[in-house]
Each structure stands twice: as C-alpha cells, then as structure tokens.
Design a protein around this motif. Structure first.
Motif, mmCIF file in Angstrom:
data_model
loop_
_atom_site.group_PDB
_atom_site.id
_atom_site.type_symbol
_atom_site.label_atom_id
_atom_site.label_comp_id
_atom_site.label_asym_id
_atom_site.label_seq_id
_atom_site.Cartn_x
_atom_site.Cartn_y
_atom_site.Cartn_z
ATOM 1 N N SER A 95 21.598 -12.326 27.391
ATOM 2 C CA SER A 95 22.103 -13.252 27.846
ATOM 3 C C SER A 95 23.705 -13.785 27.445
ATOM 4 C CB SER A 95 21.499 -14.433 28.316
ATOM 5 O OG SER A 95 20.313 -14.356 29.251
ATOM 6 N N ARG A 96 23.771 -13.822 26.148
ATOM 7 C CA ARG A 96 24.991 -14.253 25.369
ATOM 8 C C ARG A 96 26.037 -13.132 25.517
ATOM 9 N NH1 ARG A 96 21.297 -15.764 21.684
ATOM 10 N NH2 ARG A 96 21.626 -14.163 20.497
ATOM 11 N N PHE A 97 25.796 -11.645 25.272
ATOM 12 C CA PHE A 97 26.322 -10.540 25.570
ATOM 13 C C PHE A 97 26.972 -10.648 27.119
ATOM 14 C CE2 PHE A 97 26.145 -6.507 27.728
ATOM 15 C CZ PHE A 97 27.217 -5.578 26.926
ATOM 16 N N PHE A 98 26.140 -10.878 28.297
ATOM 17 C CA PHE A 98 26.611 -10.739 29.445
ATOM 18 C C PHE A 98 27.464 -12.146 29.516
ATOM 19 C CE2 PHE A 98 26.345 -11.249 34.040
ATOM 20 C CZ PHE A 98 26.037 -9.917 34.493
ATOM 21 N N ARG A 99 27.161 -13.193 29.301
ATOM 22 C CA ARG A 99 28.065 -14.219 29.431
ATOM 23 C C ARG A 99 29.474 -14.332 28.857
ATOM 24 N NH1 ARG A 99 27.031 -19.861 30.840
ATOM 25 N NH2 ARG A 99 24.571 -19.471 30.192
ATOM 26 N N LYS A 100 29.539 -13.745 27.488
ATOM 27 C CA LYS A 100 30.796 -13.419 26.847
ATOM 28 C C LYS A 100 31.823 -12.413 27.743
ATOM 29 C CE LYS A 100 32.565 -11.564 22.630
ATOM 30 N NZ LYS A 100 32.398 -10.942 21.305
ATOM 31 N N ARG A 101 30.972 -11.486 28.491
ATOM 32 C CA ARG A 101 31.984 -10.575 29.090
ATOM 33 C C ARG A 101 32.286 -11.130 30.588
ATOM 34 N NH1 ARG A 101 30.031 -8.567 24.745
ATOM 35 N NH2 ARG A 101 31.168 -6.854 23.719
ATOM 36 N N THR A 102 31.295 -11.786 31.046
ATOM 37 C CA THR A 102 31.609 -12.186 32.651
ATOM 38 C C THR A 102 31.684 -13.511 32.788
ATOM 39 O OG1 THR A 102 29.077 -12.779 32.981
ATOM 40 C CG2 THR A 102 29.745 -10.368 33.078
ATOM 41 N N GLY A 103 31.579 -14.452 31.912
ATOM 42 C CA GLY A 103 31.917 -15.784 32.061
ATOM 43 C C GLY A 103 30.673 -16.450 32.673
ATOM 44 N N ASP A 104 29.465 -15.746 33.234
ATOM 45 C CA ASP A 104 28.073 -16.583 33.777
ATOM 46 C C ASP A 104 27.117 -15.717 32.967
ATOM 47 O OD1 ASP A 104 29.048 -18.185 35.835
ATOM 48 O OD2 ASP A 104 29.563 -16.378 37.059
ATOM 49 N N ALA A 105 26.083 -16.727 32.979
ATOM 50 C CA ALA A 105 24.673 -16.316 32.688
ATOM 51 C C ALA A 105 24.330 -15.059 33.539
ATOM 52 C CB ALA A 105 23.625 -17.169 32.480
ATOM 53 N N PRO A 106 23.269 -14.115 33.098
ATOM 54 C CA PRO A 106 22.994 -12.985 34.275
ATOM 55 C C PRO A 106 22.462 -13.578 35.541
ATOM 56 C CG PRO A 106 22.154 -12.452 31.938
ATOM 57 C CD PRO A 106 22.656 -13.709 31.880
ATOM 58 N N ALA A 107 21.475 -14.473 35.307
ATOM 59 C CA ALA A 107 20.865 -15.126 36.663
ATOM 60 C C ALA A 107 21.837 -15.681 37.583
ATOM 61 C CB ALA A 107 19.708 -15.948 36.240
ATOM 62 N N ALA A 108 22.868 -16.275 36.865
ATOM 63 C CA ALA A 108 23.856 -17.162 37.593
ATOM 64 C C ALA A 108 24.808 -16.176 38.269
ATOM 65 C CB ALA A 108 24.795 -18.075 36.880
ATOM 66 N N TRP A 109 25.150 -15.136 37.463
ATOM 67 C CA TRP A 109 26.201 -14.089 37.824
ATOM 68 C C TRP A 109 25.229 -13.492 39.278
ATOM 69 C CZ3 TRP A 109 25.875 -8.734 38.950
ATOM 70 C CH2 TRP A 109 27.098 -8.282 39.087
ATOM 71 N N ARG A 110 24.029 -13.199 39.278
ATOM 72 C CA ARG A 110 23.286 -12.520 40.309
ATOM 73 C C ARG A 110 23.290 -13.565 41.711
ATOM 74 N NH1 ARG A 110 17.143 -10.847 39.059
ATOM 75 N NH2 ARG A 110 17.774 -8.832 38.973
ATOM 76 N N ARG A 111 23.186 -14.559 41.341
ATOM 77 C CA ARG A 111 22.958 -15.793 42.327
ATOM 78 C C ARG A 111 24.324 -15.776 43.124
ATOM 79 N NH1 ARG A 111 20.851 -19.234 39.434
ATOM 80 N NH2 ARG A 111 22.693 -20.183 38.666
ATOM 81 N N HIS A 112 25.453 -15.931 42.196
ATOM 82 C CA HIS A 112 26.802 -16.177 42.710
ATOM 83 C C HIS A 112 27.127 -14.840 43.842
ATOM 84 C CE1 HIS A 112 27.912 -18.896 39.363
ATOM 85 N NE2 HIS A 112 27.376 -19.553 40.259
ATOM 86 N N ARG A 113 26.811 -13.466 43.366
ATOM 87 C CA ARG A 113 27.133 -12.321 43.908
ATOM 88 C C ARG A 113 26.270 -12.275 45.170
ATOM 89 N NH1 ARG A 113 29.741 -13.087 40.403
ATOM 90 N NH2 ARG A 113 31.398 -12.010 39.380
ATOM 91 N N LEU A 114 25.173 -12.662 45.140
ATOM 92 C CA LEU A 114 24.154 -12.520 46.425
ATOM 93 C C LEU A 114 24.583 -13.704 47.384
ATOM 94 C CD1 LEU A 114 20.560 -11.816 44.706
ATOM 95 C CD2 LEU A 114 22.438 -10.119 45.790
ATOM 96 N N GLN A 115 25.029 -14.732 47.003
ATOM 97 C CA GLN A 115 25.339 -15.636 47.937
ATOM 98 C C GLN A 115 26.930 -15.453 48.416
ATOM 99 O OE1 GLN A 115 24.964 -19.523 45.709
ATOM 100 N NE2 GLN A 115 22.927 -19.488 45.921
ATOM 101 N N GLY A 116 27.580 -14.563 47.939
ATOM 102 C CA GLY A 116 29.023 -13.973 48.524
ATOM 103 C C GLY A 116 29.895 -14.975 47.849
ATOM 104 N N LYS A 117 29.743 -15.552 46.795
ATOM 105 C CA LYS A 117 30.698 -16.391 45.908
ATOM 106 C C LYS A 117 31.559 -15.745 45.093
ATOM 107 C CE LYS A 117 28.398 -20.721 47.088
ATOM 108 N NZ LYS A 117 27.682 -21.908 46.463
#
Length: 100
Positions: A78-100
């Motif tokens: 999760s730290r690795f993912f957040r560092k590279r994307t700005g979001d935690a994995p679950a939040a990144w998934r939620r944002h993408r699936l909601q089209g944001k």
C-alpha cells in the motif's frame, strides 16, 4: 511443458544480471540509455502496472493482489502504491470504477 509468465516471477535485478551474463553496472547503463530509468525502477513500474490491472479488472482483495505481485506485506504494498499514484490501492480502484 508448462507455460510460465516470467514477468510474474518478480525476479530481483541480480537474477537478470546472471541470466544475461552481464554486470549490474552494464545492465543498468543499458536500461538508462534506452529507457531513461534504472533496471530496478523499470521492474517496480512493471509491478505497479500489474497491480493496477488487477485492481481494475478483478474483485480480488488488495492483500491478495499484493501477494500475487510479490509483496509479502500488504502494508508495504500500500505504501509502494500510494507513493507512485497518490492514492491507496482501494481508493485508486474506487475512483477508477466510479469514473473519477
């Protein structure tokens, strides 16, 4: 003969050095010359790409995805993912699936 996805092996750089019969310095020099990044960074980018793919196209848990891409500790993933994307994995998934 079984089919193996070698990109999923998550080998360390030293394995590539051995298989290519080169030195860490020469492999890194070639990677920087052709891709503008170190071998280690290229391998981490590949892991990130696979994590994003699994987050988008599966319903698997973050812990399961972390394990599949070679992270023994989901918190470290999760730290690795957040560092590279700005979001935690679950939040990144939620944002993408909601089209944001």
């Amino acid at each position: 003969m079984a089919f193996i996805n070698y990109y999923q092996a998550w080998w360390p750089v030293r394995t590539y050095v051995t298989l290519l019969a080169t030195t860490p310095h020469l492999l890194d020099k070639a990677a920087r010359e052709f891709f503008g990044r170190s071998v280690k960074e290229l391998l981490l980018e590949r892991r990130l790409l696979e994590a994003k793919r699994l987050l988008m196209f599966t319903v698997r848990s973050v812990e399961d995805i972390a394990d599949e891409i070679g992270f023994e500790d989901p918190a470290y993933f999760s730290r690795f993912f957040r560092k590279r994307t700005g979001d935690a994995p679950a939040a990144w998934r939620r944002h993408r699936l909601q089209g944001k």
